[in-house]
Design an enzyme around this catalytic site. Structure first.
Site, PDB file in Angstrom:
ATOM      1  N   LEU A  10       0.869  -1.169   0.000  1.00 17.09           N
ATOM      2  CA  LEU A  10       0.000   0.000   0.000  1.00 17.09           C
ATOM      3  C   LEU A  10       0.907   1.220   0.000  1.00 17.09           C
ATOM      4  CD1 LEU A  10      -3.089   0.279   0.204  1.00 17.09           C
ATOM      5  CD2 LEU A  10      -2.812   0.628   2.623  1.00 17.09           C
ATOM      6  N   ASP A  11       0.645   2.147  -0.905  1.00 12.27           N
ATOM      7  CA  ASP A  11       1.432   3.387  -1.034  1.00 12.27           C
ATOM      8  C   ASP A  11       1.430   4.239   0.210  1.00 12.27           C
ATOM      9  OD1 ASP A  11       0.995   4.540  -4.425  1.00 12.27           O
ATOM     10  OD2 ASP A  11       2.675   3.708  -3.303  1.00 12.27           O
ATOM     11  N   THR A  12       2.315   5.242   0.257  1.00 16.82           N
ATOM     12  CA  THR A  12       2.235   6.211   1.354  1.00 16.82           C
ATOM     13  C   THR A  12       1.061   7.143   1.145  1.00 16.82           C
ATOM     14  OG1 THR A  12       3.878   7.412   0.095  1.00 16.82           O
ATOM     15  CG2 THR A  12       4.647   6.273   2.068  1.00 16.82           C
ATOM     16  N   GLN A  66      -1.050   1.061  -6.626  1.00 17.77           N
ATOM     17  CA  GLN A  66      -1.891   2.250  -6.475  1.00 17.77           C
ATOM     18  C   GLN A  66      -1.542   3.275  -7.534  1.00 17.77           C
ATOM     19  OE1 GLN A  66      -0.446   0.902  -3.500  1.00 17.77           O
ATOM     20  NE2 GLN A  66      -2.354  -0.245  -3.343  1.00 17.77           N
ATOM     21  N   ARG A  95      -3.969   5.385 -10.166  1.00 17.42           N
ATOM     22  CA  ARG A  95      -3.926   6.833 -10.441  1.00 17.42           C
ATOM     23  C   ARG A  95      -3.760   7.069 -11.929  1.00 17.42           C
ATOM     24  NH1 ARG A  95      -0.275   6.701  -6.021  1.00 17.42           N
ATOM     25  NH2 ARG A  95      -1.522   6.893  -4.135  1.00 17.42           N
TER      26      ARG A  95
END
Lengths: 261, 454
Positions: A59-61, A194, A198
């Site tokens: 999971l991205d920041t 993720q 985007r």
């Protein structure tokens, strides 16, 4: 964990000199149980010094949501779950009118465009096409020969999906909210990152002859784990973690048995 | 000194506009402020206006050496780096002068028509050895015509009032074509060896480079649909009657005999008195759908197309097919297989060949339903329905209400458009950059009319 009551130190039998029963001055050796000094809690130290914690799908920041972790022996289950190739569900928020270099609203602005021509119907048309092409990719990457009866039957049931590494595939996408300039999508996907989601938001903007940036990526489901099973930051204590593990154990077991056999 | 400096600052004009943020949001650090101001000052581009219309496009794919795709550079490359392309495996955009409302694919040729009031209403490309595209005057020799037309070329129609008539529909068979107009009847051209053009058969007639375009106007009411079988023609009138002419050795004219007919004659049998709302044919079998949802068939039954009513292999009188699958909305006939669409949106197939239910189902006499999940229906999308079905000689096509095109069947010379050359045993999506409105299937090529997304 270390504050929990621990086992008592082990006992050993030692023959200790003790005064004899009669008044003779000879010391007798009496067998007594004595706690081992080497096993004393202050000598052996805390029971848990390190915990093996493994992380599930990344999971991205900039993203938020359900993040699966495995503790100790649970890491093996993590590998099994990874091999099950289950879909993940995200809510992705987007904003029309801007295009940035990293596709999110915190990036450097590249272009601003008008967006008053966009209607919900046009957006849903584009989403239907994305779903269609990704469905084709799903069937193609699943490595089954399309000419067999088995492939036909799996396709009818909708159970075909790639069981190995594949490029990111979106299995379902739909629009939850649409108020210009903002919109929110629900995306079910496989093998994605993720940043790829985007990029999809950015490409939707391009298809609609405008531009879009992604404002929010939130994972609401990762395989069998949903938001209800997830623990908040305030709930990261031993009791809640134990309860959560207990609740999910059965689900995970049935899923692994169903998919991997 | 301080007073002078302050005065300078106060006198400096404010170049940037007041920042548009709410009172509850902080101004941020200087870099954030500068970035926000730069963003607000950036120019806004407009790519498309508010009332932008969706564009109409035509996509073609399949075998190109006959010229049926209408792209001359596939057959005769006009640049050194281009190579001749025998098969176009994926949809390729064809640039047309007008919006094409109706298209039809024959055996190696294509007709495109537009509902315009201009002089040029119909364009044709592909094989022209029997003048199925009319007379295409050769530039090199003004007395001769082209045998192969590589680009969409206008077909001159002998209309009485060209600027007051519209072409409604076109249809193509093996070597003949039919053009339906709104008030000047039906025009036929091409091969007439079996009377399929609706005029008397002339012995030893030379069909190539012929200027003859026959006009048919004697029907009980206005003709609303024309359909070409392989060597016969079917006409459906407004009153619900069906007329046929052409070859009848398989009974495909449905007139009760197996001879050729050179004048369009009304069909009787089970469709006498029934209001027919659609007829279809492509090979030697014909189907008709009535307004009450019944389906009637006649013609060739060697591939079990009509085996539900008879054991004979040829049926020369229309027979009602007693299928209990619901009210039928649309039907399509292929070379060896048939497909119908019911009111609920279910697709049923029967006949012989690759029917669309996996490699095991090769032939069946009774209709079998294709599961809707193969057309994209699922719990996530419960309102996907098949809206139209079409048939080529060995393959089928279905268009859903979302504008997606699904094809299945024999992939002859890349006619399916999937990008692969293998046969497709169950419905497969064709990626077309737009919403598919209609599709025409031929023997080895297909043409689709598509609306762009935005």
């Amino acid at each position: 964990l270390n504050a929990l009551p621990q086992r008592a130190p082990r006992q050993q039998i030692r023959f200790l000199p003790a005064p004899g029963k009669d008044e003779s001055k000879a010391m007798e050796l009496v067998a007594t149980r004595v706690p081992m000094l080497a096993d004393h809690p202050l000598v052996r130290g805390p029971r848990f010094r390190r915990l093996k914690i493994g992380a599930g799908h990344r999971l991205d920041t900039k993203a938020s949501g359900v993040f699966v972790l495995g503790i100790g022996h649970g890491n093996k289950l993590l590998t099994y779950l990874y091999n099950c190739h289950l879909t993940k569900v995200y809510t992705v928020g987007g904003l029309f009118g801007k295009a940035t270099d990293d596709f999110s609203d915190t990036g450097k602005l590249v272009e601003k465009t008008t967006f008053d021509h966009i209607t919900r119907e046009k957006l849903e048309r584009i989403l239907a096409v994305i779903q269609g092409t990704n469905h084709k990719a799903l069937l193609l990457h699943s490595n089954i020969d399309m000419k067999t009866q088995e492939a036909y039957e799996l396709a009818v049931k909708g159970l075909i999906r790639p069981m190995e590494k594949s490029p990111p595939i979106i299995t379902a996408i739909r629009c939850l909210q649409f108020t210009l300039p903002e919109f929110q999508l629900e995306i079910h996907c496989l093998h994605e990152t993720q940043q790829y989601l985007r990029k999809i938001v950015h490409e939707i903007g391009l298809e609609l002859k405008s531009s879009a940036v992604c404002t929010q990526v939130r994972r609401i489901r990762d395989g069998v784990f949903t938001l209800d099973d997830a623990l908040l930051r305030t709930q990261w204590d031993l009791q809640s973690i134990q309860n959560a593990i207990g609740k999910c154990q059965l689900k995970v077991q049935t899923e692994i048995e169903k998919t991997l056999g | 000194k301080m007073a002078a400096v302050r005065g300078l600052l106060r006198a400096a004009p404010r170049s940037s506009p007041a920042p548009r943020r709410g009172l509850a949001q902080s101004a941020g650090t200087r870099s954030a402020r500068q970035r926000r101001e730069a963003e607000e000052a950036a120019p806004v581009f407009q790519y498309v206006g508010r009332a932008a219309k969706r564009k109409d496009r035509v996509f073609v794919w399949g075998f190109s050496y006959s010229g049926a795709l209408g792209v001359p550079s596939f057959v005769r490359p006009d640049a050194g780096w281009k190579k001749p392309r025998r098969v176009q495996p994926t949809p390729y955009r064809l640039d047309t002068a007008e919006k094409i409302s109706s298209a039809a694919c024959g055996y190696g040729f294509t007709l495109l028509s537009s509902k315009t009031m201009d002089i040029t209403k119909v364009w044709g490309m592909g094989l022209n050895k029997d003048s199925q595209l009319g007379f295409q005057r050769s530039i090199r020799d003004r007395t001769k015509g082209y045998e192969y037309v590589l680009e969409p070329s206008p077909i001159p129609l002998p209309l009485e009032k060209p600027q007051q008539t519209r072409v409604l529909q076109v249809s193509c068979g093996r070597a003949h074509s039919l053009i339906l107009t709104d008030n000047e009847g039906v025009f036929t051209m091409g091969n007439n060896s079996y009377g399929q053009c609706g005029r008397e058969v002339v012995e030893d007639e030379k069909y190539s480079e012929s200027h003859l375009i026959h006009q048919l106007q004697e029907f009980d009411s206005r003709v609303v649909q024309v359909v070409c079988g392989q060597d016969h023609s079917l006409f459906r009138t407004k009153k619900g009657a069906v007329y046929a002419c052409g070859w009848g050795a398989d009974g495909q004219t449905g007139l009760g005999h197996y001879n050729i007919t050179s004048v369009p004659t009304k069909l009787c049998g089970d469709i006498a008195g029934v209001n027919i709302i659609q007829v279809t044919s492509y090979g030697d079998c014909c189907l008709a759908v009535s307004d009450e949802g019944d389906v009637f068939g006649w013609g060739n039954s060697e591939y079990l197309q009509l085996a539900s009513v008879t054991e004979t292999t040829q049926v020369n009188v229309p027979r009602h097919l007693p299928f209990k699958i619901g009210k039928i909305k649309e039907a399509a006939c292929g070379g060896t297989g048939n497909v119908v669409l019911t009111e609920e949106g279910n697709v049923f197939v029967w006949g012989y060949g690759i029917l669309g239910k996996g490699p095991k189902l090769i032939e069946t006499a009774m209709p079998e339903m294709i599961p809707p999940s193969l057309f994209g229906w699922s719990d996530f999308n419960p309102d996907i329905r098949v809206a139209h079905i079409r048939c080529g000689l060995g393959h089928f096509a279905a268009i859903t209400n979302r504008g997606e095109l699904f094809v299945w069947g024999k992939n002859l010379r890349g006619c399916l458009g999937t990008g692969r050359m293998e046969d497709q045993y169950f419905p497969w999506r064709v990626t077309v950059p737009g919403e598919v409105v209609d599709v025409a299937c031929g023997v080895d090529h297909m043409v689709s009319m598509v609306k762009s997304f935005t």
